[in-house]
Design a protein around this motif. Structure first.
Motif, short mmCIF file in Angstrom:
data_model
loop_
_atom_site.label_atom_id
_atom_site.label_comp_id
_atom_site.label_asym_id
_atom_site.label_seq_id
_atom_site.Cartn_x
_atom_site.Cartn_y
_atom_site.Cartn_z
N GLN A 87 27.98 25.78 23.76
CA GLN A 87 29.33 25.55 24.18
C GLN A 87 30.49 26.69 24.11
N VAL A 88 31.21 26.85 25.43
CA VAL A 88 32.14 27.94 25.22
C VAL A 88 33.59 27.05 25.45
N GLU A 89 34.58 27.19 24.86
CA GLU A 89 35.81 26.77 24.90
C GLU A 89 36.81 27.49 24.86
N GLN A 90 37.70 27.66 25.81
CA GLN A 90 38.96 28.53 26.15
C GLN A 90 40.25 27.89 25.72
N SER A 91 41.19 28.60 25.36
CA SER A 91 42.54 28.00 24.93
C SER A 91 43.49 29.17 25.18
N PRO A 92 44.57 28.77 25.83
CA PRO A 92 45.14 27.48 26.09
C PRO A 92 44.49 27.44 27.60
N PRO A 93 44.57 26.14 28.31
CA PRO A 93 44.24 25.95 29.70
C PRO A 93 44.86 26.49 30.70
N ASP A 94 46.27 26.59 30.33
CA ASP A 94 47.28 27.09 31.14
C ASP A 94 48.21 27.93 30.28
N LEU A 95 48.83 29.17 31.02
CA LEU A 95 50.04 29.82 30.43
C LEU A 95 50.74 30.34 31.36
N ILE A 96 52.15 30.11 31.02
CA ILE A 96 53.20 30.68 32.11
C ILE A 96 53.96 31.78 31.14
N GLY A 100 38.14 28.53 31.33
CA GLY A 100 39.16 29.46 31.79
C GLY A 100 40.53 29.23 31.34
N THR A 101 41.17 30.29 31.20
CA THR A 101 42.58 29.93 31.13
C THR A 101 43.50 30.49 32.33
N GLU A 102 44.20 29.61 32.72
CA GLU A 102 45.06 30.00 33.84
C GLU A 102 46.42 30.46 33.61
N LEU A 103 46.59 31.91 33.77
CA LEU A 103 47.89 32.62 33.47
C LEU A 103 48.75 32.91 34.61
N SER A 104 49.81 32.40 34.71
CA SER A 104 50.86 32.89 35.67
C SER A 104 52.11 33.45 35.30
N VAL A 105 52.18 34.89 35.46
CA VAL A 105 53.28 35.72 35.15
C VAL A 105 54.45 35.62 36.23
N GLY A 145 38.01 23.33 38.29
CA GLY A 145 38.07 22.65 36.97
C GLY A 145 36.73 22.86 36.20
N MET A 146 35.73 23.48 36.77
CA MET A 146 34.50 23.30 36.26
C MET A 146 34.16 24.88 35.72
N GLY A 147 34.60 25.65 35.90
CA GLY A 147 34.27 27.33 35.64
C GLY A 147 33.31 27.44 36.65
N LEU A 148 32.31 28.42 36.10
CA LEU A 148 31.28 28.87 36.65
C LEU A 148 29.88 28.53 36.20
N ARG A 149 29.14 27.91 36.84
CA ARG A 149 27.83 27.35 36.53
C ARG A 149 26.66 28.17 37.22
N LEU A 150 25.58 28.58 36.23
CA LEU A 150 24.40 29.22 36.81
C LEU A 150 23.56 28.39 37.34
N ILE A 151 23.21 28.86 38.67
CA ILE A 151 22.18 28.11 39.59
C ILE A 151 20.75 28.75 39.26
N HIS A 152 20.65 29.92 39.44
CA HIS A 152 19.22 30.49 39.37
C HIS A 152 19.86 32.02 38.82
N TYR A 153 18.55 32.57 38.25
CA TYR A 153 18.64 34.09 37.94
C TYR A 153 17.31 34.61 37.87
N SER A 154 17.37 35.94 37.77
CA SER A 154 16.22 36.72 38.14
C SER A 154 16.13 37.87 37.13
N VAL A 155 15.35 38.41 36.45
CA VAL A 155 15.17 39.37 35.59
C VAL A 155 14.43 40.60 36.08
N GLY A 156 13.99 40.42 37.34
CA GLY A 156 13.28 41.52 37.95
C GLY A 156 12.77 40.95 39.25
N ALA A 157 12.23 42.03 40.13
CA ALA A 157 11.57 41.66 41.34
C ALA A 157 10.10 40.76 40.96
#
Lengths: 110, 117
Positions: A3-12, A103-108, B40-52
């Motif tokens: 699990q990966v958790e980032q904080s804060p979620p938003d920052l202005i 992610g953290t959404e940053l607005s400057v 709101g979900m970030g990036l999620r891995l679909i498939h990957y490859s370590v070589g041909a």
């Protein structure tokens, strides 16, 4: 899975201010990277930093692997720093199989 | 170097249609991967490859196929598009034994915005 958790979620921020973004992860990792997604959607790799400290201009990052967290420091922020910052980790050498935080959404503001 | 090149940049499909998203890299990278990004979900891995010739599933593989016939190319196929596959898709690559400085760094393409109606 890990699990990966980032904080804060938003920052202005006002231009010129400093900030610290945090990334916590639930298990030991040997690959940790920070990315910046700009407002046009492009993902740029900022740091590969599984442990220790690195600096690149106004940005620096520190990973304390034994305590399972990483910090991204932005100093003297500029409007071009706006966007979303992602932390991503990989547990072993799995072929670039990175797991991303939300992610953290940053607005400057000028 | 062009880096990681994805085509097309935008695509609209009807439910049930099939299509292939193209990805190519010119950095001699061994590893390639496909991610999807949803709000709101970030990036999620679909498939990957370590070589041909070697591919494996990521977190969200259902509805997608991949193959890696060459080191440079890693296409993603949508077999029968569904509205739930509306997303932004990113291809990425990493790991060249010839690049000691950026060896582990993940590099992304510019993304494909896909809408399924």
């Amino acid at each position: 899975g890990i699990q990966v958790e980032q904080s804060p979620p938003d920052l202005i921020l006002q231009e010129g201010a400093n900030s610290t973004l945090r990334c916590n992860f639930s298990d030991s990792v040997n690959n940790l990277q920070w990315f910046h997604q700009n407002p046009w959607g492009q993902l740029i790799n900022l740091f590969y930093i599984p442990s220790g400290t690195k600096q690149n201009g106004r940005l620096s990052a520190t990973t304390v692997a034994t305590e399972r967290y990483s910090l991204l420091y932005i100093s003297s922020s500029q409007t071009t720093d706006s966007g979303v910052y992602f932390c991503a980790v990989e547990r072993g050498n799995q072929g670039g199989k990175l797991i991303f935080g939300q992610g953290t959404e940053l607005s400057v503001k000028p | 170097n062009a880096g990681v090149t994805q085509t097309p940049k935008f695509q609209v499909l009807k439910t049930g249609q099939s299509m292939t998203l193209q990805c190519a890299q010119d950095m001699n990278h061994e590893y390639m991967s496909w991610y999807r990004q949803d709000p709101g979900m970030g990036l999620r891995l679909i498939h990957y490859s370590v070589g041909a010739g070697i591919t494996d599933q990521g977190e969200v593989p259902n509805g997608y196929n991949v193959s890696r016939s060459t080191t440079e190319d890693f296409p993603l196929r949508l077999l029968s598009a569904a509205p739930s596959q509306t997303s932004v898709y990113f291809c990425a690559s990493s790991y060249s034994i010839l690049d000691r400085v950026n060896n582990e760094k993940l590099f992304f393409g510019s993304g494909t915005q896909l809408s399924v109606l």
